[in-house]
Design a protein around this motif. Structure first.
Motif, PDB file in Angstrom:
ATOM      1  N   THR A  71     -50.034  43.092  57.381  1.00 67.68           N
ATOM      2  CA  THR A  71     -48.658  43.380  57.939  1.00 67.68           C
ATOM      3  C   THR A  71     -47.725  44.104  56.486  1.00 67.68           C
ATOM      4  OG1 THR A  71     -48.625  41.683  59.570  1.00 67.68           O
ATOM      5  CG2 THR A  71     -46.527  42.531  58.876  1.00 67.68           C
ATOM      6  N   LYS A  72     -47.305  45.140  56.688  1.00 72.82           N
ATOM      7  CA  LYS A  72     -46.479  45.407  55.308  1.00 72.82           C
ATOM      8  C   LYS A  72     -45.086  45.170  55.067  1.00 72.82           C
ATOM      9  CE  LYS A  72     -50.213  47.750  54.536  1.00 72.82           C
ATOM     10  NZ  LYS A  72     -51.188  47.238  53.213  1.00 72.82           N
ATOM     11  N   SER A  73     -44.310  44.585  56.366  1.00 73.91           N
ATOM     12  CA  SER A  73     -42.873  44.266  56.348  1.00 73.91           C
ATOM     13  C   SER A  73     -42.847  42.992  55.586  1.00 73.91           C
ATOM     14  CB  SER A  73     -42.246  44.596  57.618  1.00 73.91           C
ATOM     15  OG  SER A  73     -43.122  43.660  58.543  1.00 73.91           O
ATOM     16  N   PRO A  74     -41.723  42.868  55.098  1.00 75.70           N
ATOM     17  CA  PRO A  74     -41.323  41.499  54.618  1.00 75.70           C
ATOM     18  C   PRO A  74     -40.949  40.439  55.434  1.00 75.70           C
ATOM     19  CG  PRO A  74     -39.466  42.736  54.278  1.00 75.70           C
ATOM     20  CD  PRO A  74     -40.408  43.810  54.755  1.00 75.70           C
ATOM     21  N   THR A  75     -40.800  40.896  56.871  1.00 77.84           N
ATOM     22  CA  THR A  75     -40.450  39.873  57.837  1.00 77.84           C
ATOM     23  C   THR A  75     -41.308  40.148  59.155  1.00 77.84           C
ATOM     24  OG1 THR A  75     -38.238  39.565  57.165  1.00 77.84           O
ATOM     25  CG2 THR A  75     -38.698  38.801  59.419  1.00 77.84           C
ATOM     26  N   PHE A  76     -41.853  39.251  59.662  1.00 78.70           N
ATOM     27  CA  PHE A  76     -42.610  39.466  61.102  1.00 78.70           C
ATOM     28  C   PHE A  76     -41.844  38.689  62.105  1.00 78.70           C
ATOM     29  CE2 PHE A  76     -45.398  37.711  64.547  1.00 78.70           C
ATOM     30  CZ  PHE A  76     -46.088  38.777  65.001  1.00 78.70           C
ATOM     31  N   VAL A  77     -41.569  39.627  63.181  1.00 82.38           N
ATOM     32  CA  VAL A  77     -40.659  39.032  64.388  1.00 82.38           C
ATOM     33  C   VAL A  77     -41.605  38.368  65.259  1.00 82.38           C
ATOM     34  CG1 VAL A  77     -38.798  39.249  65.956  1.00 82.38           C
ATOM     35  CG2 VAL A  77     -38.896  40.160  63.500  1.00 82.38           C
ATOM     36  N   ALA A  78     -41.512  37.266  65.652  1.00 79.91           N
ATOM     37  CA  ALA A  78     -42.497  36.494  66.563  1.00 79.91           C
ATOM     38  C   ALA A  78     -41.919  36.322  68.005  1.00 79.91           C
ATOM     39  CB  ALA A  78     -42.958  35.114  65.897  1.00 79.91           C
ATOM     40  N   GLU A  79     -42.570  36.571  68.875  1.00 75.31           N
ATOM     41  CA  GLU A  79     -41.940  36.161  70.536  1.00 75.31           C
ATOM     42  C   GLU A  79     -42.004  34.680  70.587  1.00 75.31           C
ATOM     43  OE1 GLU A  79     -41.778  37.707  75.018  1.00 75.31           O
ATOM     44  OE2 GLU A  79     -43.239  38.274  73.491  1.00 75.31           O
ATOM     45  N   LEU A  80     -40.899  33.918  71.125  1.00 67.86           N
ATOM     46  CA  LEU A  80     -41.212  32.762  71.382  1.00 67.86           C
ATOM     47  C   LEU A  80     -40.642  32.571  72.966  1.00 67.86           C
ATOM     48  CD1 LEU A  80     -40.893  29.380  70.597  1.00 67.86           C
ATOM     49  CD2 LEU A  80     -38.385  29.773  70.288  1.00 67.86           C
ATOM     50  N   ILE A  81     -41.578  31.839  73.604  1.00 73.23           N
ATOM     51  CA  ILE A  81     -41.435  31.573  75.022  1.00 73.23           C
ATOM     52  C   ILE A  81     -41.329  30.084  75.280  1.00 73.23           C
ATOM     53  CG2 ILE A  81     -42.456  31.746  77.509  1.00 73.23           C
ATOM     54  CD1 ILE A  81     -43.895  33.701  74.588  1.00 73.23           C
ATOM     55  N   ALA A  82     -40.265  29.718  75.956  1.00 74.92           N
ATOM     56  CA  ALA A  82     -39.993  28.060  76.197  1.00 74.92           C
ATOM     57  C   ALA A  82     -39.501  27.643  77.664  1.00 74.92           C
ATOM     58  CB  ALA A  82     -39.047  27.663  75.016  1.00 74.92           C
ATOM     59  N   ASP A  83     -39.520  26.518  77.690  1.00 79.53           N
ATOM     60  CA  ASP A  83     -38.842  26.068  79.049  1.00 79.53           C
ATOM     61  C   ASP A  83     -37.520  26.428  79.097  1.00 79.53           C
ATOM     62  OD1 ASP A  83     -41.153  24.763  79.896  1.00 79.53           O
ATOM     63  OD2 ASP A  83     -40.625  22.709  78.979  1.00 79.53           O
ATOM     64  N   ALA A  84     -37.073  27.076  80.156  1.00 82.01           N
ATOM     65  CA  ALA A  84     -35.651  27.749  80.092  1.00 82.01           C
ATOM     66  C   ALA A  84     -34.756  26.623  79.790  1.00 82.01           C
ATOM     67  CB  ALA A  84     -35.430  28.114  81.665  1.00 82.01           C
ATOM     68  N   ALA A  85     -34.988  25.426  79.950  1.00 79.27           N
ATOM     69  CA  ALA A  85     -33.779  24.335  79.602  1.00 79.27           C
ATOM     70  C   ALA A  85     -33.780  24.106  78.021  1.00 79.27           C
ATOM     71  CB  ALA A  85     -34.260  23.037  79.910  1.00 79.27           C
ATOM     72  N   LEU A  86     -34.792  24.545  77.192  1.00 82.06           N
ATOM     73  CA  LEU A  86     -34.772  24.646  75.792  1.00 82.06           C
ATOM     74  C   LEU A  86     -33.905  25.968  75.281  1.00 82.06           C
ATOM     75  CD1 LEU A  86     -38.552  23.354  75.238  1.00 82.06           C
ATOM     76  CD2 LEU A  86     -36.234  21.891  75.591  1.00 82.06           C
ATOM     77  N   LEU A  87     -33.639  26.897  76.101  1.00 88.23           N
ATOM     78  CA  LEU A  87     -33.096  28.107  75.200  1.00 88.23           C
ATOM     79  C   LEU A  87     -32.049  28.374  76.524  1.00 88.23           C
ATOM     80  CD1 LEU A  87     -36.204  29.909  74.282  1.00 88.23           C
ATOM     81  CD2 LEU A  87     -34.609  29.054  72.640  1.00 88.23           C
ATOM     82  N   PRO A  88     -31.034  27.826  76.629  1.00 87.68           N
ATOM     83  CA  PRO A  88     -30.186  28.010  77.909  1.00 87.68           C
ATOM     84  C   PRO A  88     -29.176  29.155  77.742  1.00 87.68           C
ATOM     85  CG  PRO A  88     -29.236  26.323  76.151  1.00 87.68           C
ATOM     86  CD  PRO A  88     -30.514  26.575  76.143  1.00 87.68           C
ATOM     87  N   ASN A  89     -29.331  29.929  76.648  1.00 88.90           N
ATOM     88  CA  ASN A  89     -28.385  31.173  76.405  1.00 88.90           C
ATOM     89  C   ASN A  89     -29.083  32.059  76.426  1.00 88.90           C
ATOM     90  OD1 ASN A  89     -25.973  29.665  76.619  1.00 88.90           O
ATOM     91  ND2 ASN A  89     -26.269  28.943  74.477  1.00 88.90           N
ATOM     92  N   HIS A  90     -30.663  32.181  77.024  1.00 93.68           N
ATOM     93  CA  HIS A  90     -31.382  33.589  76.789  1.00 93.68           C
ATOM     94  C   HIS A  90     -31.918  33.776  78.028  1.00 93.68           C
ATOM     95  CE1 HIS A  90     -31.420  31.532  72.611  1.00 93.68           C
ATOM     96  NE2 HIS A  90     -32.022  32.664  72.096  1.00 93.68           N
ATOM     97  N   ARG A  91     -32.300  35.251  77.900  1.00 88.98           N
ATOM     98  CA  ARG A  91     -32.736  35.788  79.097  1.00 88.98           C
ATOM     99  C   ARG A  91     -33.925  34.645  79.651  1.00 88.98           C
ATOM    100  NH1 ARG A  91     -37.501  39.084  79.821  1.00 88.98           N
ATOM    101  NH2 ARG A  91     -37.616  39.037  77.281  1.00 88.98           N
ATOM    102  N   SER A  92     -34.211  34.554  81.074  1.00 87.21           N
ATOM    103  CA  SER A  92     -35.293  33.817  81.387  1.00 87.21           C
ATOM    104  C   SER A  92     -35.981  34.281  82.753  1.00 87.21           C
ATOM    105  CB  SER A  92     -34.601  32.456  82.152  1.00 87.21           C
ATOM    106  OG  SER A  92     -33.488  32.715  83.113  1.00 87.21           O
TER     107      SER A  92
END
Length: 241
Positions: A165-186
């Protein structure tokens, strides 16, 4: 709350999505039902054990640290004498996932953590033939739910993938129970365990939410020596696998 993180890696993984006789697809990350099954096997619960239902109550999140290369296998099945059919199965190659389960019952998390290192039944990552690549690595975190823990942990991909991976940052996808991420797309997914009984496997729906987590790449030249030193413990563990 106490949370245990579980690093999942193997040459092949597969986490059942839609399935029929002709085709068995896979989620591109470990479903909650798969992790419930993994924990149940470690604890020694048989498929019809009613205690499996209580594991649905665990808070759950998973982070995709090394996305998979998809693989489709085919098998010729003789489902009736003289009657053959071509069937397909999807797999995830060379992926690394960081799953996390949490509970207010600290003793339960401790028991799960111990069982994953001393499993009663063989552990597999999806299908029975998909065995983990060595002992499963776990870590315990206190005071944070699974989504919060995965938002704070360093990158757990393989060293080869980090270097590639050549970039200094890798953006990982996080999937969680909806109650743990209340302000995110579900959305709704069908991976809540009703029964693992092979005669009538059943799953219900649950709500999940999505986030993206930026992770520093320890092998990028812009990283400082001090930050690199903070990664030594993980890299040493990686060498021991």
């Amino acid at each position: 709350m106490k949370t245990v993180t579980i690093r999942l890696t193997a040459p092949l993984q597969s986490y059942g999505d839609e399935a029929d006789f002709d085709r068995r697809t896979s989620y591109d990350y470990p479903s909650k039902s798969a992790i419930v099954g993994l924990i149940a096997a470690a604890l020694g619960y048989r498929r019809t054990d009613s205690r499996i239902q209580t594991l649905n109550q665990l808070d759950y999140a998973v982070r995709i640290d090394q996305p998979a290369e998809p693989l489709t296998d085919f098998q010729i099945v003789e489902w009736k004498r003289g009657k053959r059919k071509l069937t397909y199965r999807d797999y995830l190659q060379d992926a690394v996932f960081l799953a996390a389960v949490g509970s207010e019952d600290d003793a339960l998390i401790d028991r799960i953590d111990w069982a994953l290192h001393h499993p009663r039944f063989q552990l597999s990552l999806g299908r029975r033939a998909n065995v983990p690549a060595g002992p499963i690595m776990t870590e315990i975190a206190l005071g944070s739910n699974p989504a919060q823990v995965l938002q704070s942990l360093s990158w757990h991909a393989s060293r080869f993938y980090m270097k590639k991976t050549k970039s200094p940052t890798f953006v990982a996808e996080l999937i969680a129970d909806a109650a743990l991420l209340p302000n995110h797309r579900s959305s709704m997914v069908k991976d809540n365990v009703i029964t693992f009984d092979q005669r009538e496997r059943q799953y219900g729906f649950r709500a999940v939410a999505f986030d993206r987590v930026p992770l520093e790449n320890p092998y990028h030249p812009d990283r400082t020596a001090e930050t690199d030193h903070d990664m030594m413990t993980f890299l040493w563990k990686e060498d021991q696998r």
